[in-house]
Scaffold this motif. Structure first.
Motif, PDB file in Angstrom:
ATOM      1  N   TYR A 145     -45.644  48.836 -33.257  1.00 46.16           N
ATOM      2  CA  TYR A 145     -45.963  49.076 -31.843  1.00 46.16           C
ATOM      3  C   TYR A 145     -45.917  47.777 -31.036  1.00 46.16           C
ATOM      4  CZ  TYR A 145     -48.739  50.563 -27.780  1.00 46.16           C
ATOM      5  OH  TYR A 145     -49.186  50.835 -26.515  1.00 46.16           O
ATOM      6  N   ALA A 178     -51.317  55.759 -29.105  1.00 47.85           N
ATOM      7  CA  ALA A 178     -50.007  56.120 -28.549  1.00 47.85           C
ATOM      8  C   ALA A 178     -49.136  56.870 -29.553  1.00 47.85           C
ATOM      9  CB  ALA A 178     -49.291  54.853 -28.062  1.00 47.85           C
ATOM     10  N   ARG A 179     -49.275  56.541 -30.823  1.00 47.41           N
ATOM     11  CA  ARG A 179     -48.456  57.189 -31.860  1.00 47.41           C
ATOM     12  C   ARG A 179     -49.077  58.496 -32.356  1.00 47.41           C
ATOM     13  NH1 ARG A 179     -45.190  54.227 -30.141  1.00 47.41           N
ATOM     14  NH2 ARG A 179     -44.113  52.468 -31.122  1.00 47.41           N
ATOM     15  N   ASP A 187     -52.375  48.994 -20.775  1.00 50.57           N
ATOM     16  CA  ASP A 187     -51.442  49.616 -21.715  1.00 50.57           C
ATOM     17  C   ASP A 187     -51.665  51.129 -21.782  1.00 50.57           C
ATOM     18  OD1 ASP A 187     -49.440  49.833 -23.591  1.00 50.57           O
ATOM     19  OD2 ASP A 187     -50.587  48.959 -25.241  1.00 50.57           O
ATOM     20  N   LEU A 188     -52.921  51.545 -21.944  1.00 49.17           N
ATOM     21  CA  LEU A 188     -53.217  52.978 -22.034  1.00 49.17           C
ATOM     22  C   LEU A 188     -53.005  53.678 -20.693  1.00 49.17           C
ATOM     23  CD1 LEU A 188     -56.376  53.173 -24.321  1.00 49.17           C
ATOM     24  CD2 LEU A 188     -53.979  53.482 -24.924  1.00 49.17           C
ATOM     25  N   GLN A 240     -49.478  54.647 -20.068  1.00 51.12           N
ATOM     26  CA  GLN A 240     -48.973  55.749 -20.887  1.00 51.12           C
ATOM     27  C   GLN A 240     -49.733  57.063 -20.666  1.00 51.12           C
ATOM     28  OE1 GLN A 240     -47.615  54.377 -24.954  1.00 51.12           O
ATOM     29  NE2 GLN A 240     -49.052  52.748 -24.480  1.00 51.12           N
ATOM     30  N   LEU A 264     -52.864  57.682 -21.175  1.00 51.95           N
ATOM     31  CA  LEU A 264     -53.785  57.962 -22.286  1.00 51.95           C
ATOM     32  C   LEU A 264     -55.225  57.557 -21.988  1.00 51.95           C
ATOM     33  CD1 LEU A 264     -51.437  56.704 -25.137  1.00 51.95           C
ATOM     34  CD2 LEU A 264     -52.059  59.085 -24.684  1.00 51.95           C
TER      35      LEU A 264
END
Length: 285
Positions: free
Chosen positions: A161, A184-185, A230-231, A234, A236
């Protein structure tokens, strides 16, 4: 800003990332958190925070108890500890939590490579599949080992990642990057534990801008901001809650060696898409 009693409050100058998250309404600062007659021992203090019971620093942790309530069979990656030793909060009677400090180095340990290493992993998997009913301790160890074997390939997915934003090159930020990668995965982990140390600053905390304490603040603030961005990038963030705490607070007045000694009231922070940000509680006098 100020709290409900009108006391003016501010974040440390190096916590610019947390300041922007606060302004977005996604950071809650909870003042004077702790328990009566708080232990000034790092170890006992952390254990009490782990059990959630001031009367007992031994036994299961509050996160361990949560994991035990999940429907069976419990995923071997339901909990993920990014520090070397299992914290008291993740202690459980029945749910083993793997310690994965770095997804890139989490692998089946073998002196060989290639086909031979694959054969050794297969043999080890067969060995731990034995569940002797008359030897409950061996069965527990084998269950934990089986779970660890099942996590190897899934953790390898996280190791690659890269993230949607730059993370700082330190242990705390890289642990948060690993957590972001697991989310994320879609690895399925419910609880992650990340910790960073060095805050036992009884001496030479340094000035606001560039001393030892300021650098610690920078590590925490920059790491959490990268994780948050980052989240958010996405989509999330709405499913994610970060709860920050320390085992005790610090006194307001400086000691004789330009540091601060252990104090009772601490600060907790909650960060995430579902958090109603703001200042909760009042500042100690």
């Amino acid at each position: 800003g100020s709290d409900s009693s009108g006391k003016a409050l501010g974040l440390h100058p190096r916590l610019t990332g947390l300041s922007s998250i606060f302004n977005e309404g996604r950071l809650a600062v909870m003042q004077r958190t702790g328990y009566n007659n708080s232990s000034r021992s790092h170890f006992t203090g952390l254990d009490i925070w782990g059990t959630g019971n001031p009367a007992s620093s031994t036994g299961d942790g509050w996160l361990g108890r949560y994991l035990e309530t999940m429907p069976s069979p419990i995923d071997p990656l339901a909990g993920w500890n990014s520090s070397r030793e299992t914290p008291r909060a993740l202690y459980s009677n029945s749910v083993p939590v793997p310690a994965i400090t770095d997804a890139r180095t989490y692998a089946f340990s073998s002196p060989n490579t290639g086909v031979e290493a694959t054969n050794e992993r297969a043999a080890a998997t067969r060995l731990v599949s034995n569940m002797p009913l008359d030897r409950p301790h061996l069965s527990f160890v084998n269950t934990s080992a089986q779970a660890a074997m099942l996590t190897l390939d899934r953790v390898a997915i996280v190791a690659a990642y890269t993230g949607t934003t730059a993370y700082q090159n330190n242990g705390f930020a890289l642990a948060l990057k690993t957590v972001a990668g697991a989310i994320a995965r879609g690895i399925g982990t419910r609880v992650f534990w990340v910790q960073t140390g060095g805050f036992d600053t009884h001496a030479s905390e340094g000035n606001a801008g560039g001393g030892a304490y300021a650098n610690l603040m920078g590590t925490v603030g920059d790491g959490l901001q990268a994780f948050y961005v980052d989240l958010r990038n996405q989509g999330l963030l709405g499913d994610t809650l970060v709860l920050q705490f320390s085992e005790f607070g610090r006194r307001i007045s400086e000691n004789g060696s330009q540091g601060t000694d252990h104090g009772a009231g601490g600060i907790m922070m909650a960060m995430g898409g579902g958090v109603r940000g703001g200042i909760y509680g009042t500042a100690p006098s």
